[in-house]
Design an enzyme around this catalytic site. Structure first.
Site, PDB file in Angstrom:
ATOM      1  N   THR A   1       0.819  -1.215   0.000  1.00 42.29           N
ATOM      2  CA  THR A   1       0.000   0.000   0.000  1.00 42.29           C
ATOM      3  C   THR A   1       0.849   1.260   0.000  1.00 42.29           C
ATOM      4  OG1 THR A   1      -1.819  -1.101   1.135  1.00 42.29           O
ATOM      5  CG2 THR A   1      -1.750   1.285   1.296  1.00 42.29           C
TER       6      THR A   1
ATOM      7  N   TYR B   1      -8.014   0.671  -3.652  1.00 43.00           N
ATOM      8  CA  TYR B   1      -6.904   1.233  -4.409  1.00 43.00           C
ATOM      9  C   TYR B   1      -6.061   0.108  -5.013  1.00 43.00           C
ATOM     10  CZ  TYR B   1      -4.821  -0.030   0.034  1.00 43.00           C
ATOM     11  OH  TYR B   1      -4.450  -0.731   1.150  1.00 43.00           O
TER      12      TYR B   1
ATOM     13  N   SER C   1       1.260  -7.429  -0.492  1.00 39.59           N
ATOM     14  CA  SER C   1       1.901  -8.376   0.430  1.00 39.59           C
ATOM     15  C   SER C   1       1.104  -9.644   0.678  1.00 39.59           C
ATOM     16  CB  SER C   1       2.228  -7.698   1.762  1.00 39.59           C
ATOM     17  OG  SER C   1       1.071  -7.460   2.527  1.00 39.59           O
TER      18      SER C   1
ATOM     19  N   THR D   1       1.075  -4.151   4.379  1.00 41.76           N
ATOM     20  CA  THR D   1       0.816  -4.415   5.792  1.00 41.76           C
ATOM     21  C   THR D   1       0.191  -5.779   6.067  1.00 41.76           C
ATOM     22  OG1 THR D   1      -1.318  -3.281   5.649  1.00 41.76           O
ATOM     23  CG2 THR D   1       0.576  -1.974   6.365  1.00 41.76           C
ATOM     24  N   ASP D   2      -0.395  -6.416   5.063  1.00 39.16           N
ATOM     25  CA  ASP D   2      -1.104  -7.670   5.325  1.00 39.16           C
ATOM     26  C   ASP D   2      -0.193  -8.766   5.872  1.00 39.16           C
ATOM     27  OD1 ASP D   2      -3.444  -6.532   4.553  1.00 39.16           O
ATOM     28  OD2 ASP D   2      -3.629  -7.596   2.642  1.00 39.16           O
TER      29      ASP D   2
ATOM     30  N   LYS E   1      -0.953  -7.326  13.052  1.00 36.82           N
ATOM     31  CA  LYS E   1      -1.965  -6.423  12.517  1.00 36.82           C
ATOM     32  C   LYS E   1      -3.299  -6.745  13.190  1.00 36.82           C
ATOM     33  CE  LYS E   1      -3.735  -4.571   8.146  1.00 36.82           C
ATOM     34  NZ  LYS E   1      -3.666  -4.608   6.671  1.00 36.82           N
TER      35      LYS E   1
ATOM     36  N   GLU F   1      -3.700 -28.372  27.251  1.00 34.95           N
ATOM     37  CA  GLU F   1      -4.932 -28.871  26.632  1.00 34.95           C
ATOM     38  C   GLU F   1      -4.707 -30.137  25.812  1.00 34.95           C
ATOM     39  OE1 GLU F   1      -8.024 -27.772  27.119  1.00 34.95           O
ATOM     40  OE2 GLU F   1      -7.197 -26.372  28.589  1.00 34.95           O
TER      41      GLU F   1
END
Length: 358
Positions: free
Chosen positions: A41, A55, A88, A121-122, A194, A315
């Protein structure tokens, strides 16, 4: 009169020489930072100045990004290279290896003080953590991106890039591992994630908190990550051309073994089970996990929760089932450490040591 004129000329020449030397000294004093661009981005463009959704990512080249922030020249001697030009979500192991090798080549040079990587950023947290494990230098590496494209009103890319260059060129960032810097905050690659789809304050470190702030054109650190990183790790990608296949199986109510079996059939050497709660495994999944272990596939218990420690023998009976737990790593980062771990060993005890070390 002639003598006075000659003296004035001589004095002017001396002053000019001194000024030139001062300018050269000032340039020499600035840190040398290389920006490696991968797209995202921060290099994106929108149809209008108000387009912040829908975009096109990865449109601008590194030279245009640098030119858009002329203030960079005041804080560092900057040059750029285009390593990739992708959004990304399309990041691959092959690009990671290419990027890591180039970072190591650059940081081995005496005239490079730090590296900035521009990134979507992903998957920024994944690339940052991968580099945190394989970069072989204490010099700063800063991964940076933006939540708004370059054409948007109040685009956050320029100030994020400016801060990242300052951080990468700073003495304060030396030895602190790979850093992620956006929104005037500094986060550790291992811990950051994120947390929001679209807001500029999306990057956070749940519970543990970020490392510090960028303010007044300098970094302010308040804590450090305690896990080994960069030059202190055992991982070396210099001779690797590929990484072992590791897949993530997401836990949910009424899940079955179809996804895990398909991943193993596709050649996965490791599976990260992003279990519910404390990495819990559904009863109907245990036969699939046992079958996976019989085939030599490593299974790591992680959690879909997003924070907290996955307790060994909590667990699930990890000792009996010969499983590995992810500690505080989320599933996407557990996958990265397992891939690198599998380049060294398939012994579950050794792999568990790695998860408690890195």
């Amino acid at each position: 009169m002639k003598k006075t004129f000659k003296l004035l000329l001589s004095s002017a020449a001396v002053m000019a020489a001194l000024c030139g030397q001062s300018a050269q000294a000032a340039d020499a004093a600035k840190p040398h930072v290389v920006i490696l661009a991968t797209g995202g981005t921060i290099a994106g463009t929108g149809a209008t100045s108000t387009t912040t959704i829908g975009y096109t990512a990865a449109k601008l080249g590194v030279d245009k990004m640098i030119a858009a922030v002329p203030e960079l020249s005041k804080v560092a001697d900057v040059r750029g290279e285009q390593v990739a030009q992708i959004a990304s979500e399309s990041m691959t192991n092959e690009v990671w290896l290419k990027l890591a090798k180039r970072v190591n080549e650059l940081l081995a040079q005496k005239d490079v003080d730090g590296v900035v990587i521009t990134h979507g950023t992903d998957t920024i947290e994944e690339t940052a953590y991968f580099l945190d494990l394989v970069v072989k230098s204490k010099k700063p590496v800063v991964v940076v991106g933006s939540m708004r494209p370059s054409t948007a009103i109040s685009a956050d890319g320029p100030i994020n890039l400016y801060n990242a260059v300052i951080l990468a060129g700073s003495k304060e960032a030396v030895g602190k591992g790979v850093l992620v810097s956006l929104n005037d905050q500094i986060n550790a690659a291992r811990e950051v994630t994120k947390t929001n789809t679209s807001t500029t304050d999306t990057f956070k470190t749940p519970e543990l908190g970020f490392l510090g702030y960028m303010q007044d054109n300098k970094p302010h650190f308040y804590r450090m990550s305690t896990r080994k990183n960069t030059a202190d790790t055992e991982f070396d990608v210099s001779k690797l051309n590929s990484l072992p296949r590791v897949d993530i199986v997401y836990g949910y109510a009424n899940m079955d073994r179809v996804a895990m079996d398909a991943d193993i059939a596709a050649g996965a050497q490791g599976i990260v089970q992003a279990g519910v709660g404390d990495g819990s495994i559904a009863a109907q999944m245990m036969p699939a996990i046992r079958d996976a272990r019989k085939k030599g596939v490593i299974v790591v218990r992680s959690s879909r929760v997003g924070s907290g420690i996955v307790a060994r023998n909590g667990e699930a009976n990890d000792d009996q089932e010969d499983l590995v737990v992810s500690d505080t790593l989320n599933a996407q980062k557990a996958r990265i450490l397992l891939m690198l771990g599998l380049t060294k060993t398939h012994d579950t005890k050794e792999l568990q040591r790695m998860f408690y070390t890195y």
